[in-house]
Design a protein around this motif. Structure first.
Motif, short mmCIF file in Angstrom:
data_model
loop_
_atom_site.label_atom_id
_atom_site.label_comp_id
_atom_site.label_asym_id
_atom_site.label_seq_id
_atom_site.Cartn_x
_atom_site.Cartn_y
_atom_site.Cartn_z
N ASP A 260 63.77 36.46 42.19
CA ASP A 260 62.36 36.09 42.23
C ASP A 260 61.72 36.29 40.86
O ASP A 260 62.07 37.23 40.13
CB ASP A 260 61.62 36.93 43.28
CG ASP A 260 60.25 36.37 43.58
OD1 ASP A 260 60.17 35.42 44.38
OD2 ASP A 260 59.26 36.87 43.00
N GLN A 261 60.77 35.42 40.53
CA GLN A 261 60.15 35.51 39.20
C GLN A 261 59.21 36.71 39.06
O GLN A 261 58.82 37.04 37.94
CB GLN A 261 59.41 34.21 38.88
CG GLN A 261 60.36 33.08 38.52
CD GLN A 261 59.73 32.04 37.63
OE1 GLN A 261 58.57 31.69 37.79
NE2 GLN A 261 60.50 31.55 36.67
N SER A 262 58.88 37.38 40.14
CA SER A 262 58.13 38.63 40.02
C SER A 262 58.97 39.70 39.34
O SER A 262 58.46 40.63 38.73
CB SER A 262 57.69 39.13 41.40
OG SER A 262 58.82 39.41 42.22
N PRO A 265 60.49 37.04 35.27
CA PRO A 265 59.47 36.00 35.06
C PRO A 265 59.79 35.06 33.88
O PRO A 265 59.02 34.95 32.92
CB PRO A 265 58.20 36.81 34.80
CG PRO A 265 58.69 38.06 34.15
CD PRO A 265 60.03 38.36 34.78
N LYS A 286 60.72 26.75 40.84
CA LYS A 286 59.89 26.98 42.04
C LYS A 286 59.71 28.46 42.36
O LYS A 286 59.97 28.92 43.47
CB LYS A 286 60.51 26.26 43.24
CG LYS A 286 60.51 24.74 43.11
CD LYS A 286 61.07 24.08 44.35
CE LYS A 286 61.02 22.55 44.23
NZ LYS A 286 61.59 21.87 45.41
N GLY A 287 59.28 29.23 41.38
CA GLY A 287 58.99 30.65 41.61
C GLY A 287 60.21 31.55 41.56
O GLY A 287 60.10 32.76 41.80
N LYS A 288 61.37 30.98 41.26
CA LYS A 288 62.60 31.76 41.16
C LYS A 288 63.21 31.53 39.78
O LYS A 288 62.87 30.58 39.08
CB LYS A 288 63.63 31.34 42.22
CG LYS A 288 63.09 31.27 43.65
CD LYS A 288 62.69 32.62 44.19
CE LYS A 288 62.12 32.48 45.60
NZ LYS A 288 61.63 33.77 46.12
N THR A 289 64.13 32.40 39.41
CA THR A 289 64.97 32.18 38.23
C THR A 289 66.41 32.26 38.69
O THR A 289 66.80 33.22 39.35
CB THR A 289 64.71 33.26 37.16
OG1 THR A 289 63.36 33.15 36.69
CG2 THR A 289 65.67 33.09 35.99
N GLU A 440 50.23 21.28 48.71
CA GLU A 440 51.59 21.71 48.43
C GLU A 440 52.60 20.87 49.22
O GLU A 440 53.62 20.44 48.69
CB GLU A 440 51.76 23.20 48.79
CG GLU A 440 53.14 23.74 48.48
CD GLU A 440 53.30 25.20 48.86
OE1 GLU A 440 54.40 25.74 48.66
OE2 GLU A 440 52.33 25.80 49.37
N ASN A 503 64.55 29.50 48.88
CA ASN A 503 63.39 29.92 49.67
C ASN A 503 63.87 30.59 50.96
O ASN A 503 63.53 30.17 52.06
CB ASN A 503 62.51 28.72 49.99
CG ASN A 503 61.10 29.11 50.38
OD1 ASN A 503 60.80 30.30 50.55
ND2 ASN A 503 60.23 28.14 50.55
#
Length: 547
Positions: A260-262, A265, A286-289, A440, A503
């Protein structure tokens, strides 16, 4: 025009036994599917069987890039870089909804694999060989500009960067869109039909005995030419032939992990060298790496390769090496996937040294096999295979047309120019919003399905939102089943939506009502429901497992 629907499968099973085809293809990955499209658009009759879902093997387990193979310049494979680089542009032109330009940053370090001048020269040659458009040609960056692009990069020893264009894709969706176009043109494609044995006329192959993996029923599929495009399974199929003759394969495993990009990032796609001299991608999506890939010998289960402890640790160490401020741990890996490369053995060479070139050979019984190659070059490989098929069929008096796939838009990508895609997505997003979808959801539908959005509009009007399952999800399910030959829950979660990879929390949240929807559509009995649930449980366990 036939719909690529499960509702047609039983009828197609009957029809393929009654027809003699010009070409019968075994293997429903991108090479086999691309070969079916090339053949059918030249006027040939085509049948294809695949023992799993379409793209169930290597074609859904790549780095998800349509790229030109910059690293092959180091191995002096000039011809391959040139050919694959040009094919990269063709794939983009014909499928802009599943192929998107992605600027890639190659950081240059004082003691790294790539020097500043060699990188500049290499990227210049790369652009020239690939025929890159002027606006997309490489740029050389200073240390400061490189860090501005990606502040997480290791600063010690950094002297600059190379900036060049690759193309990001969804490999499984690319395969499915090519399949839909082949079916539209008249090919009959059957998933979950395993090649069991060959049919002969004297010593020449004239057909395949296939086994339906759902019912166990056998079918005979006969044709003038039989193509073996089974990827990692090529050798096992060759061994079913009466006369065993062909190349020897070398299987290597490539693993990717998703974070996850949290936690990671990443702002910019990076192509970097590791301490052992290999090259690895880190790509935001999409919010991931996601990070990969490895390249190791593989002797395990070809159908179900997984990312093991050593694979994951290698990629985590690569992240820590290049992004020292990223505190990633094993527990932070949300998902992973592993793919097998069917490479042609070269004595004395290790996994990363073996060429990715493709090669075609024909056995004394007439079986045509193809191995090697890259996702990017699928169309060219298909052209070469069908050139060989066409030459022989023409000798028999068949009227075969020329290859037209170079400028053939695949399903969903039917734009005059690829640059029309952006404006189209904006317009269709607004239409989907007016139809009741969130922004979205609307953007996801328009951007994912491209010119097939019109079909989704019509389908949305026919279905209703049910308690516990939003209209958006019901629409995804119905479209995948009735227009993309989805047959199992894993087909949907992995290869039609990619949700199991990118996801996973969405999968867990909606799994039960989605399974009920599938049960209703297919009229599954208890045994099939349990089989689908067990398969999904197994995949979730393997993907999430922290060894």
């Amino acid at each position: 025009m036939s719909k690529f629907s499960f509702a047609n499968r039983e009828q197609w099973m009957k029809e393929v036994e009654q027809e003699h085809f010009d070409v019968v293809i075994i293997g429903g990955g991108i090479t086999g599917i691309g070969t079916a499209l090339d053949a059918v658009t030249r006027g040939m009759s085509v049948a294809l069987i695949e023992m799993q879902d379409f793209a169930g093997g290597t074609s859904s387990r790549s780095t998800k890039l349509v790229h030109g193979g910059l690293r092959y310049l180091k191995q002096f494979e000039i011809k391959m870089v040139s050919e694959v680089g040009k094919e990269r542009e063709i794939v983009y032109n014909n499928a802009p909804h599943v192929t998107h330009p992605e600027w890639m940053l190659l950081p240059i370090y004082r003691d790294g694999t790539f020097g500043k001048y060699s990188t500049s020269a290499g990227l210049r040659i790369y652009d020239f060989l690939a025929g890159v458009k002027k606006q997309d040609r490489r740029k050389m960056l200073t240390k400061e500009s490189t860090l501005a692009k990606e502040p997480l990069l290791k600063k010690d020893g950094l002297i600059g960067g190379g900036y060049y264009v690759e193309y990001r894709t969804d490999d499984a969706r690319l395969t499915i869109e090519v399949a839909k176009k082949a079916v539209e043109k008249g090919a009959k494609l059957l998933s979950y039909v395993k090649a069991d044995s060959f049919i002969y006329d004297e010593d020449m192959i004239i057909g395949v005995v296939g086994v339906d993996q759902f019912t166990g029923k056998k079918i005979n599929v006969q044709g003038s030419k039989i193509v073996n495009a089974t990827g990692p399974w090529i050798e096992s199929l060759v061994k079913k032939d009466r006369i065993i003759e062909g190349k020897h394969l070398f299987h290597t495993k490539g693993v990717h992990i998703v974070i996850d990009q949290s936690i990671f990032p990443l702002e910019q796609a990076i192509y970097f060298d590791t301490p052992d001299g290999r090259m690895v991608f880190a790509i935001p999506r999409k919010g991931k790496t996601y990070v990969g890939t490895t390249d190791t010998k593989y002797h395990g289960d070809l159908r179900n390769p997984v990312a093991g402890l050593e694979d994951k640790l290698y990629l985590i160490e690569a992240i820590k090496f290049m992004f020292p401020d990223v505190q990633v741990q094993m527990k932070d890996i949300e998902s992973s996937w592993a793919g097998i490369r069917p490479l042609i053995r070269e004595e004395g060479k290790g996994p990363s040294e073996i060429s990715r070139k493709d090669e075609i050979w024909i056995s004394p019984t007439g079986l045509i096999s193809i191995a090697g190659g890259k996702l990017t070059g699928y169309r060219k490989m298909a052209e070469q295979i069908i050139d060989a098929v066409a030459a022989d069929l023409k000798k028999r008096g068949a009227n075969i047309g020329p290859c037209i796939t170079k400028h053939l838009r695949i399903s969903g990508g039917e734009f005059e120019f690829p640059t029309d895609y952006g404006r189209y997505v904006e317009e269709k997003t607004e239409e989907f919003i007016r139809a009741g979808f969130s922004h979205e959801e609307a953007y996801s539908l328009a951007s994912t399905y491209g010119t097939n959005s019109e079909i989704l509009f019509q389908l949305a009007e026919e279905i209703e939102e049910t308690e516990g399952l939003p209209l958006f999800i019901r629409l995804l399910i119905r479209y995948s089943v009735y227009y993309e030959m989805t047959m199992t829950a894993s087909d949907f979660f992995v290869r039609r939506t990619g949700a199991l990879l990118f996801n996973i929390e969405w999968v867990k949240k909606w799994r039960k009502p989605i399974m009920k929807e599938f049960e209703s559509i297919f009229n599954w009995e208890k045994e099939l429901v349990e089989r689908n649930n067990k398969e999904l449980d197994k995949m979730l366990m393997e993907i999430e497992q922290v060894v």
